[in-house]
Motif scaffolding. Sequence first.
Motif, PDB file in Angstrom:
ATOM      1  N   HIS A  92       0.853  -1.117  -0.107  1.00 24.25           N
ATOM      2  CA  HIS A  92      -0.071  -0.159   0.142  1.00 24.25           C
ATOM      3  C   HIS A  92       0.687   1.300   0.063  1.00 24.25           C
ATOM      4  N   LYS A  93       1.960   1.262   0.694  1.00 25.97           N
ATOM      5  CA  LYS A  93       2.834   2.241   0.933  1.00 25.97           C
ATOM      6  C   LYS A  93       3.582   2.513  -0.676  1.00 25.97           C
ATOM      7  N   THR A 114       0.807   3.953  -3.154  1.00 27.34           N
ATOM      8  CA  THR A 114       0.668   5.126  -2.766  1.00 27.34           C
ATOM      9  C   THR A 114       1.748   6.282  -3.166  1.00 27.34           C
ATOM     10  N   ARG A 132      -6.748  -0.426   1.018  1.00 24.40           N
ATOM     11  CA  ARG A 132      -7.445   0.456   2.061  1.00 24.40           C
ATOM     12  C   ARG A 132      -8.410  -0.572   2.908  1.00 24.40           C
ATOM     13  N   LEU A 191      -5.765   0.586  -4.729  1.00 20.80           N
ATOM     14  CA  LEU A 191      -5.410   1.444  -3.511  1.00 20.80           C
ATOM     15  C   LEU A 191      -6.943   1.246  -2.656  1.00 20.80           C
ATOM     16  N   ARG A 232       0.828   6.460  -6.857  1.00 16.90           N
ATOM     17  CA  ARG A 232      -0.049   7.346  -7.022  1.00 16.90           C
ATOM     18  C   ARG A 232       0.283   8.956  -7.141  1.00 16.90           C
ATOM     19  N   ASN A 233       1.262   9.320  -6.049  1.00 19.57           N
ATOM     20  CA  ASN A 233       1.518  10.449  -5.856  1.00 19.57           C
ATOM     21  C   ASN A 233       2.625  11.015  -7.071  1.00 19.57           C
ATOM     22  N   ASP A 282      -6.033   3.290  -8.800  1.00 23.89           N
ATOM     23  CA  ASP A 282      -7.048   3.643  -7.779  1.00 23.89           C
ATOM     24  C   ASP A 282      -7.872   2.596  -7.236  1.00 23.89           C
TER      25      ASP A 282
END
Length: 307
Positions: free
Chosen positions: A253-254, A257, A281, A277, A260-261, A274
Motif C-alpha cells: 500500500h505504501k 501510494t 485500504r 488502492l 499514485r503521488n 485507484d
Amino acid sequence: MVKRLKILRDIARNALEVTMETLGFIGLGNMGGAICRALVDRGNQVTVYDLNEKAVSAFQGKARIAGDAVEVLEKSGIIFLSLPASRHVIPILEEYLTHGVKGKTVVDTSTSYPETTRAFYERFKEAGGSLVDLAISGAPADAGKGGLMALFGGDEEEHEHLAPYVACFANRYPNLGGSGNGHTAKILFNFVAMTYVNIYAMAFPLAEKMGLDMHQLFELLMTTGMGCGTMNFYVPKMIDRTYDMAFALELAHKDLTYCRNLFEKFQVPAFALDGELAMLRTAIRDGKGKMDYSACISTMFEFFEGK
C-alpha cells in the motif's frame, strides 16, 4: 607466463583490499539483514545499527555494534540504509546533514519516494557528501547467493565506487541515471507486479462463484501467454488461502501510494491504480496490513461470501 598472471592478479587483489572502505548498515530487517550478512560474510568491516535488539544480536561478534545512527556515520565511509519507508529515512538523513557528511556516501536501499530522494541528493552534494538510491529487487534469500538486482540512481562515479560492495549481494547492477531513478524503477516494478496480483484477487473468487475449479483455472492459465512468475508465485497461496508471508500488504500500500503521488505530480489519472488502492485500504481497515500481499484476495472472498 602463468606465474606472471598470478602475480598480477595478487597485486590487483591486494590493491582492492587496501582500498576497501569501512561500511555502515542501518536497518537489519528481512532484506537489510540479508544484505548486511552478505557484506560481512565477504570480509567487509561493517558497523551496524537497528532499533530492534534481536536483529542486532544476530551480528554480535561479526560486526561492530553502534549505539545510534550517528555512530554508524562516524565509523563508516559508506552507509547503507534499509528501512520501511521515506518517513523512516528522512530523520536519519536530516541528522546526518546536521552532523556533517563531507566525504561520506549514503546508500538508500529502501523503497523510498523518488522526489524526497532527489531533494536530499542536492542537499548532500552541497554539503560535500553523496546520496545514492539503490533499490533492491529480489528475495532476502537471494542476497546470500549474490543474486539480487540493485537498481542504481545517482552519479556515475558513485556507481563505479560502490560496485565491489554491491557485487557481494547482487549480480545485476544497472545504472538507471540520475538521483531518484533507482527508487522510481522499483516503485514501477511493484506497481506492475501488484497490479497482476490485484487482478488475480478479483478473477479467482469470481471464477469460484461461477462454479469453476480455481486450481484447474490456474493450471490452464499457466500454460498460456498469461502465465508468468508472478502468477506462479502468488496464485497458489491465494486460492489455498495460506497467504505465506513474503511482502507485507501495508508495504505494498505504501509503494502504490508513492506511485499514485507520481501520477498526481504530472496531474494525470491512474485508473487501475485507484482500484488497487481502494482494495488495499479495505484490507488494511479489516486488519490485514501485516499479512502478506496475497491476502488481498481474502477481501474479495469476503465480499462474495457476504461478510
